[in-house]
Scaffold this motif. Structure first.
Motif, PDB file in Angstrom:
ATOM      1  N   GLY A 123       9.995   9.138   3.692  1.00 19.32           N
ATOM      2  CA  GLY A 123       9.574   8.490   2.451  1.00 19.32           C
ATOM      3  C   GLY A 123       9.960   9.355   1.262  1.00 19.32           C
ATOM      4  N   ILE A 124      10.469   8.702   0.243  1.00 19.01           N
ATOM      5  CA  ILE A 124      10.966   9.424  -0.937  1.00 19.01           C
ATOM      6  C   ILE A 124      10.381   8.772  -2.186  1.00 19.01           C
ATOM      7  CG2 ILE A 124      13.049   9.954  -2.287  1.00 19.01           C
ATOM      8  CD1 ILE A 124      14.592   9.956   0.421  1.00 19.01           C
ATOM      9  N   GLY A 125       9.756   9.559  -3.028  1.00 21.77           N
ATOM     10  CA  GLY A 125       9.219   9.044  -4.290  1.00 21.77           C
ATOM     11  C   GLY A 125       9.860   9.791  -5.442  1.00 21.77           C
ATOM     12  N   VAL A 126      10.556   9.053  -6.308  1.00 18.58           N
ATOM     13  CA  VAL A 126      11.201   9.683  -7.471  1.00 18.58           C
ATOM     14  C   VAL A 126      10.501   9.172  -8.727  1.00 18.58           C
ATOM     15  CG1 VAL A 126      13.367  10.042  -8.719  1.00 18.58           C
ATOM     16  CG2 VAL A 126      13.431   9.642  -6.242  1.00 18.58           C
ATOM     17  N   LYS A 162       9.842  21.546 -12.903  1.00 19.96           N
ATOM     18  CA  LYS A 162       8.748  20.592 -12.695  1.00 19.96           C
ATOM     19  C   LYS A 162       9.141  19.598 -11.605  1.00 19.96           C
ATOM     20  CE  LYS A 162       6.836  20.628 -17.355  1.00 19.96           C
ATOM     21  NZ  LYS A 162       6.443  19.748 -18.466  1.00 19.96           N
ATOM     22  N   LYS A 163       8.136  19.096 -10.909  1.00 22.68           N
ATOM     23  CA  LYS A 163       8.426  18.210  -9.777  1.00 22.68           C
ATOM     24  C   LYS A 163       8.855  16.814 -10.249  1.00 22.68           C
ATOM     25  CE  LYS A 163       6.410  16.686  -5.417  1.00 22.68           C
ATOM     26  NZ  LYS A 163       5.632  17.155  -4.278  1.00 22.68           N
ATOM     27  N   LEU A 164       9.984  16.365  -9.701  1.00 23.73           N
ATOM     28  CA  LEU A 164      10.545  15.065 -10.075  1.00 23.73           C
ATOM     29  C   LEU A 164      10.486  14.100  -8.901  1.00 23.73           C
ATOM     30  CD1 LEU A 164      12.659  13.945 -12.420  1.00 23.73           C
ATOM     31  CD2 LEU A 164      14.273  14.241 -10.571  1.00 23.73           C
ATOM     32  N   GLU A 199       5.728  -1.182  -6.662  1.00 26.56           N
ATOM     33  CA  GLU A 199       4.531  -0.334  -6.826  1.00 26.56           C
ATOM     34  C   GLU A 199       3.905  -0.075  -5.460  1.00 26.56           C
ATOM     35  OE1 GLU A 199       1.098  -1.946  -8.882  1.00 26.56           O
ATOM     36  OE2 GLU A 199       1.026  -3.673  -7.540  1.00 26.56           O
ATOM     37  N   GLN A 200       3.141   1.002  -5.373  1.00 29.31           N
ATOM     38  CA  GLN A 200       2.364   1.287  -4.163  1.00 29.31           C
ATOM     39  C   GLN A 200       0.907   1.429  -4.594  1.00 29.31           C
ATOM     40  OE1 GLN A 200       4.900   3.890  -1.116  1.00 29.31           O
ATOM     41  NE2 GLN A 200       4.525   5.016  -3.012  1.00 29.31           N
ATOM     42  N   THR A 201       0.030   0.815  -3.833  1.00 26.28           N
ATOM     43  CA  THR A 201      -1.390   0.898  -4.187  1.00 26.28           C
ATOM     44  C   THR A 201      -2.090   2.039  -3.453  1.00 26.28           C
ATOM     45  OG1 THR A 201      -1.795  -0.760  -2.484  1.00 26.28           O
ATOM     46  CG2 THR A 201      -1.593  -1.554  -4.762  1.00 26.28           C
ATOM     47  N   ALA A 202      -1.439   2.573  -2.421  1.00 25.15           N
ATOM     48  CA  ALA A 202      -2.014   3.714  -1.688  1.00 25.15           C
ATOM     49  C   ALA A 202      -0.886   4.659  -1.272  1.00 25.15           C
ATOM     50  CB  ALA A 202      -2.799   3.213  -0.476  1.00 25.15           C
ATOM     51  N   GLY A 203      -0.076   5.074  -2.263  1.00 16.95           N
ATOM     52  CA  GLY A 203       1.057   5.959  -1.990  1.00 16.95           C
ATOM     53  C   GLY A 203       0.570   7.272  -1.391  1.00 16.95           C
ATOM     54  N   PRO A 215       0.846  -1.199   0.000  1.00 21.33           N
ATOM     55  CA  PRO A 215       0.000   0.000   0.000  1.00 21.33           C
ATOM     56  C   PRO A 215       0.881   1.249   0.000  1.00 21.33           C
ATOM     57  CG  PRO A 215      -0.811  -1.602   1.589  1.00 21.33           C
ATOM     58  CD  PRO A 215       0.506  -2.136   1.088  1.00 21.33           C
ATOM     59  N   SER A 216       1.871   1.285   0.913  1.00 20.57           N
ATOM     60  CA  SER A 216       2.759   2.452   1.018  1.00 20.57           C
ATOM     61  C   SER A 216       4.037   2.010   1.736  1.00 20.57           C
ATOM     62  CB  SER A 216       2.046   3.548   1.829  1.00 20.57           C
ATOM     63  OG  SER A 216       2.986   4.383   2.460  1.00 20.57           O
ATOM     64  N   THR A 217       5.180   2.388   1.186  1.00 17.66           N
ATOM     65  CA  THR A 217       6.437   2.023   1.867  1.00 17.66           C
ATOM     66  C   THR A 217       6.541   2.737   3.213  1.00 17.66           C
ATOM     67  OG1 THR A 217       7.611   3.748   0.639  1.00 17.66           O
ATOM     68  CG2 THR A 217       7.720   1.512  -0.260  1.00 17.66           C
ATOM     69  N   ASN A 218       5.930   3.926   3.340  1.00 18.68           N
ATOM     70  CA  ASN A 218       5.959   4.613   4.646  1.00 18.68           C
ATOM     71  C   ASN A 218       5.202   3.801   5.703  1.00 18.68           C
ATOM     72  OD1 ASN A 218       7.414   6.811   3.687  1.00 18.68           O
ATOM     73  ND2 ASN A 218       6.096   8.312   4.692  1.00 18.68           N
ATOM     74  N   ILE A 219       4.066   3.242   5.295  1.00 16.02           N
ATOM     75  CA  ILE A 219       3.278   2.459   6.258  1.00 16.02           C
ATOM     76  C   ILE A 219       4.051   1.207   6.660  1.00 16.02           C
ATOM     77  CG2 ILE A 219       1.159   1.105   6.565  1.00 16.02           C
ATOM     78  CD1 ILE A 219      -0.262   3.117   4.746  1.00 16.02           C
ATOM     79  N   PHE A 223      10.431   4.595  -1.832  1.00 13.30           N
ATOM     80  CA  PHE A 223      11.454   4.260  -0.847  1.00 13.30           C
ATOM     81  C   PHE A 223      11.130   4.919   0.492  1.00 13.30           C
ATOM     82  CE2 PHE A 223      15.142   5.930   1.391  1.00 13.30           C
ATOM     83  CZ  PHE A 223      16.030   4.858   1.442  1.00 13.30           C
ATOM     84  N   SER A 224      11.353   4.183   1.589  1.00 14.08           N
ATOM     85  CA  SER A 224      11.234   4.790   2.928  1.00 14.08           C
ATOM     86  C   SER A 224      12.365   4.273   3.804  1.00 14.08           C
ATOM     87  CB  SER A 224       9.907   4.411   3.591  1.00 14.08           C
ATOM     88  OG  SER A 224       8.813   4.838   2.806  1.00 14.08           O
ATOM     89  N   ILE A 225      12.807   5.136   4.714  1.00 17.23           N
ATOM     90  CA  ILE A 225      13.872   4.745   5.650  1.00 17.23           C
ATOM     91  C   ILE A 225      13.421   5.060   7.078  1.00 17.23           C
ATOM     92  CG2 ILE A 225      15.093   6.971   5.397  1.00 17.23           C
ATOM     93  CD1 ILE A 225      17.736   5.315   5.666  1.00 17.23           C
TER      94      ILE A 225
HETATM   95  C1  BTN Z   1       4.915  14.834  -1.632  1.00 19.79           C
HETATM   96  O1  BTN Z   1       3.697  15.019  -1.538  1.00 19.79           O
HETATM   97  O2  BTN Z   1       5.614  15.589  -2.312  1.00 19.79           O
HETATM   98  C2  BTN Z   1       5.561  13.687  -0.906  1.00 19.79           C
HETATM   99  C3  BTN Z   1       5.455  12.419  -1.703  1.00 19.79           C
HETATM  100  C4  BTN Z   1       6.156  11.236  -1.029  1.00 19.79           C
HETATM  101  C5  BTN Z   1       5.949   9.952  -1.786  1.00 19.79           C
HETATM  102  C6  BTN Z   1       6.755   8.822  -1.233  1.00 19.79           C
HETATM  103  S1  BTN Z   1       6.759   7.402  -2.279  1.00 19.79           S
HETATM  104  C7  BTN Z   1       7.518   6.459  -1.023  1.00 19.79           C
HETATM  105  C8  BTN Z   1       6.895   6.868   0.294  1.00 19.79           C
HETATM  106  N1  BTN Z   1       5.686   6.094   0.543  1.00 19.79           N
HETATM  107  C9  BTN Z   1       4.600   6.849   0.512  1.00 19.79           C
HETATM  108  O3  BTN Z   1       3.437   6.422   0.671  1.00 19.79           O
HETATM  109  N2  BTN Z   1       4.916   8.116   0.274  1.00 19.79           N
HETATM  110  C10 BTN Z   1       6.348   8.302   0.139  1.00 19.79           C
END
Ligand code: BTN
Length: 250
Positions: free
Chosen positions: A131-134, A110-112, A39-43, A15-19, A61-63
């Motif tokens: 949490g980091i999403g690229v 633009k946001k990356l 993939e994340q189903t609820a990022g 669902p989310s790497t942060n969770i 990615f999350s740490i």
């Molecule tokens: C933003 O709104 O700019 C922050 C986005 C953060 C997305 C990342 S993707 C990996 C991690 N897991 C999540 O659910 N969110 C962060």
């Protein structure tokens, strides 16, 4: 130096790497545990927004961190993460980016990449999940975001190597986190952030903080991570939280 030893857990889908990282932290995971998903189903994004995370289209990615730094300095964790992402993109993808306060990574305005730090109470004390999403390729961008978001492949013309980027990012996070913990850590991170951001000083911006909006010129960062903005009336305002938009000057 007493750096953490990163351990990377990989998942096909979450669902989310942060969770998941918060769950691992609650179960006792040590600082430096990294969670990556294809993939994340609820990022999750900032301000309760959704973070689109299609399969293999981005780095999700999350740490887990367990900072022993003053709580007032915790906003520095997202600034430190932004510096690490900036350097990892340059090192592994030859892509030079900009950092928009507090923690968006931009390419060609633009946001990356987005960064979301969340805290979680655990039996071993409060942990911070960064949490980091690229966005790695176009598939990571919903159509409605095409005007305001971009991807590594869109900017460089070549597919990003997710593993190289990940390895470089983890190295950078480890290095800058250690720097942050030193007595002069906040100053060091602020200097590194300012050297990589066109938003640090002299930028015409519009600030949205809660219900309030105002514009001004950026005048540097404080060591608690807040942004100083000089208004047209000459007042120097300290912005602790909010959204920043670059204003084009006539
Ligand atoms: C933003 O709104 O700019 C922050 C986005 C953060 C997305 C990342 S993707 C990996 C991690 N897991 C999540 O659910 N969110 C962060």
């Amino acid at each position: 130096m007493n750096q953490f030893s990163p351990v990377v857990l990989r998942f096909d889908s979450l669902p989310s790497t942060n969770i998941e990282a918060a769950r691992q932290a609650s179960a006792g995971a040590a600082e430096g545990l990294c969670v990556v998903a294809a993939e994340q189903t609820a990022g999750r994004g900032r301000l309760q927004r959704h973070w689109a995370s299609p399969k293999d289209a981005g780095l999700y990615f999350s740490i887990v961190l367990r900072p022993r730094i003053a709580q007032a300095a915790w906003p520095m964790l997202t600034l430190m993460a932004a510096v690490a992402v900036h350097d990892a993109l340059l090192e592994s993808c030859s892509l030079r980016t900009d950092i928009k306060w507090p923690n968006d990574i931009l390419a060609n305005e633009k946001k990356l990449c987005g960064i979301l730090a969340e805290t979680v109470e655990t039996p071993a004390g409060r942990a911070v999940i960064v949490g980091i999403g690229v966005n790695l390729n176009k598939a990571s961008l919903p159509l409605e975001l095409a005007e305001i978001a971009t991807s590594v492949a869109g900017e460089t013309g070549t597919a990003a190597d997710r593993e190289l980027l990940l390895a470089s990012l983890v190295r950078g996070l480890s290095r800058y986190y250690e720097q942050l913990k030193r007595p002069d850590g906040p100053e060091t991170i602020v200097r590194a952030w300012c050297a990589r951001s066109s938003f640090a000083a002299g930028k015409h911006v519009e600030i949205s903080a809660g219900d309030e909006k105002f514009s001004g010129i950026t005048r540097g960062l404080e060591t608690d991570g807040s942004l100083m903005v000089e208004t047209a009336g000459g007042e120097l305002r300290k912005v602790r939280a909010g959204d920043v938009a670059a204003l084009r000057t006539a």
